[in-house]
Scaffold this active site. Structure first.
Site, PDB file in Angstrom:
ATOM      1  CB  SER A  48      45.464  53.446  50.516  1.00 27.51           C
ATOM      2  OG  SER A  48      45.269  52.170  51.034  1.00 27.51           O
ATOM      3  N   GLY A  67      45.105  48.871  52.013  1.00 31.14           N
ATOM      4  CA  GLY A  67      45.887  48.537  53.201  1.00 31.14           C
ATOM      5  C   GLY A  67      46.155  47.045  53.296  1.00 31.14           C
ATOM      6  CG  ASN A 100      35.609  54.268  54.394  1.00 26.71           C
ATOM      7  OD1 ASN A 100      35.997  53.199  54.882  1.00 26.71           O
ATOM      8  ND2 ASN A 100      36.390  55.312  54.240  1.00 26.71           N
ATOM      9  CB  VAL A 107      35.817  49.526  54.155  1.00 26.20           C
ATOM     10  CG1 VAL A 107      36.401  48.214  53.634  1.00 26.20           C
ATOM     11  CG2 VAL A 107      34.884  50.134  53.113  1.00 26.20           C
ATOM     12  CB  CYS A 158      45.339  51.023  62.626  1.00 25.96           C
ATOM     13  SG  CYS A 158      45.555  50.890  60.863  1.00 25.96           S
ATOM     14  CG  ASN A 210      43.590  57.780  56.791  1.00 25.16           C
ATOM     15  OD1 ASN A 210      42.501  57.550  56.268  1.00 25.16           O
ATOM     16  ND2 ASN A 210      44.448  56.837  57.089  1.00 25.16           N
ATOM     17  N   GLY A 262      36.152  62.863  50.476  1.00 26.40           N
ATOM     18  CA  GLY A 262      35.453  63.512  49.367  1.00 26.40           C
ATOM     19  C   GLY A 262      35.655  65.020  49.377  1.00 26.40           C
TER      20      GLY A 262
END
Lengths: 311, 273
Positions: free
Chosen positions: A27, A51, A74, A76, A134, A196, A221
């Site tokens: 994702s 997501g 990241n 984002v 989250c 995650n 990564g």
């Protein structure tokens, strides 16, 4: 070994969903229209979407990306158009391709997750992957995924409302990953995906400033692969439900390691950002690796590892 | 900008370095050869970029570099060494392999330029894509004037002079041409000789683009700007390179790599730096 040249059977079962191979797209690193310009999406085992929230999320300001040694951060911020736009615009496009769609679900409250799960229940989506990394805005911003009780609560409520099988995607930013894994299993999760991203930070020393506008970001990564592999191995031994393994997979052998550790299938994420063809190259490499080693099925490869470990 | 509806197959290719030279300071020009250039030159639009994939695996992410031009069977990239990745590129020698993507992003929209004249405004390593743009405008019979700004030593001036009707140069320290920035130079030129252009195209640092956007709004000149942002994938998968764009009365986060890098200046939400 005989039949060395014969193509191996790569099919796997992921929580009741049959996949023609174990390679899926992680994702947030896969955009069907854009990734599909580089390779035929029909080759994938499954397509895991970005997501999806109940409403559009605008995400974080730039800079959102920082390169780190052998990895990247990241922030984002799960930018997405919301579930209605997803069903209207994204899903019909995905339906043109044969691999099952696994919809990644995000939320800021338990109700958020449930709204998305409900909206997706009568669609062609094959499975949900619930991102519990989250923060819960109703519980002072504590991550759903870092508290066993909260992780259990999300699982219970989403399972109650969803007509689809549910994977819970765990956060690695915890002391004991198996505790969270057991908590979601006990509430009826059909499977678990992990890991995650790992929470990190980058400072631009020349500007004497934090690099990401958000402050912190998620590390992904090749740099995180050993951590991911360890957690997948631990969770596979702590629960009975199937596991989707991911974290730093870059080669076919990396994928084989996760499958040996016990994962039913794997996701390729950051590798697809620095090589758009990564998912299908990894698939090809996995196939060649299995042929070279004489494994006819994924289960046989996993069995060889267990025997090698004397278990 | 030039939003391509048709489904284009993209690929990764391996080219060979045909040569490399230092233009000035830490700015280099690398020339690349390969069979793929036939396809590239057919498809490429001014303002597009390529991803350069590093050999050093500790630097994972591709380096997006704007296409300067494709000429005599060679792809030319002009870039500044700013970190590990570009330092690796600067070390490539003739004959070395270099891994690239197909041209990415949307280029400048030339559909508005059927005739008349264009003003090209570039700053530093924002200038290279304007060379290809100037060539394309020239092919279409559109006259162009370029105003180019540098911190110190200029580069690509001669190449631009060959194509453009007029090239004005500004340097921050006054060591070459006008002492000051490009916006000041445009204002001065405008006062002295009048400034007429049907379309303005620009690429350069954000403060320059913002100042130019203010000027163009005052003068009611249409302006297209090519933006830069830290990118992840460079092809639209990660949405790492977000920029705030005003469309349909609201601000939307767009991806520089996929929705840009060229945007209408009037649609860009310019944050205070």
């Amino acid at each position: 070994m005989q039949n060395k040249r014969k193509e191996p059977d790569l099919t796997v079962d992921l929580a009741g969903i049959w996949l023609k191979n174990p390679i899926t797209t992680a994702s947030g690193t896969f955009s069907p229209r854009d990734s599909g310009q580089f390779y035929d999406l029909n080759q994938l085992g499954a397509m895991i979407t970005k997501g999806i929230a109940p409403e559009p999320w605008e995400g974080n300001p730039s800079p959102r990306i920082a390169e780190t040694y052998g990895g990247m951060l990241n922030a984002v911020g799960l930018q997405n158009p919301g579930v209605e736009a997803y069903i209207r615009e994204e899903l019909p496009y995905l339906e043109q391709f044969s691999p099952p769609v696994i919809a990644n679900v995000v939320g800021r409250t338990v109700e958020d997750y449930c709204r998305v799960a409900e909206a997706l229940s009568d669609t062609s989506v094959a499975m949900l992957e619930v991102n519990i990394s989250c923060p819960n805005v109703k519980a002072g911003g504590i991550g759903f995924g870092t508290d066993p009780a909260m992780a259990a609560l999300v699982t219970r409520e989403v399972k109650r409302i969803s007509k689809k099988p549910v994977l819970i995607k765990l956060s690695p930013n915890v002391t004991d990953i198996t505790e969270i894994a057991r908590a979601v299993e006990s509430e009826g999760a059909d499977g678990i995906s992990l890991i995650n991203t790992l929470l990190g930070m980058s400072i631009d020393a020349r500007r004497a400033k934090i690099l990401l506008a958000n402050g912190t970001g998620g590390l992904s990564g090749p740099a995180i692969k050993p951590v991911a592999l360890r957690m997948v191995y631990q969770v596979c031994r702590a629960v009975q439900i199937p596991v989707l393994g991911l974290g730093g997979i870059r080669t076919g052998e990396d994928a084989a390691e996760f499958l040996m550790a016990g994962a039913s299938a794997v996701s390729v994420g950051t590798a697809a950002l620095f090589n758009p063809l990564a998912p299908i190259e990894i698939l090809q490499e996995l196939k060649e690796f299995m042929m070279e080693m004489g494994y006819r099925t994924i289960a046989e490869m996993r069995q060889a590892f267990q025997e090698g470990q004397g278990k | 900008m030039c939003r391509d509806k048709e489904w284009v197959q993209k690929s990764l290719v391996t080219g060979r370095v045909a040569g490399q030279e230092r233009l000035t300071g830490d700015v280099y020009r690398i020339r690349i050869q390969g069979d793929f250039l036939e396809d590239f030159s057919r498809e490429v639009k001014p303002g597009q970029f390529v991803n350069v994939y590093m050999k050093d695996r500790s630097t994972l992410l591709p380096r997006p570099v704007s296409i300067c031009r494709i000429q005599s069977g060679q792809l030319e990239l002009v870039y500044r060494v700013v970190g590990k990745g570009t330092r690796e590129m600067a070390g490539y020698h003739r004959g070395d392999a270099i891994r690239l993507s197909s041209p990415l992003g949307n280029g400048f929209d030339l559909s508005c330029c059927q005739s008349g004249s264009a003003l090209l405004v570039g700053g530093g390593v924002g200038i290279p894509p304007l060379l290809q743009l100037a060539g394309e405008l020239n092919n279409r019979g559109i006259r162009s004037m370029a105003v180019l700004g540098f911190q110190r030593e200029p580069f690509l001036i001669q190449e631009m002079e060959k194509i453009c009707d007029k090239v004005l140069v500004a340097t921050e320290d006054g060591s070459f041409g006008f002492a000051g920035n490009v916006v000041q130079l445009i204002e001065k030129e405008g006062q002295e000789k009048g400034l007429a252009a049907d379309q303005v195209f620009s690429c350069g640092p954000k403060p320059m683009l913002k100042a130019l956007a203010d000027l163009c709004r005052e003068r009611e000149l249409p302006l297209q700007v090519s933006l830069e942002e830290r990118m992840g994938c460079g092809y639209g998968a990660c949405v790492g390179c977000a920029v705030d764009i005003k469309q349909d009365g609201k601000i939307q986060r767009k991806a520089v790599c996929k929705d840009g890098p060229v945007f209408l200046a009037e649609e860009v939400f310019w944050h205070a730096e």
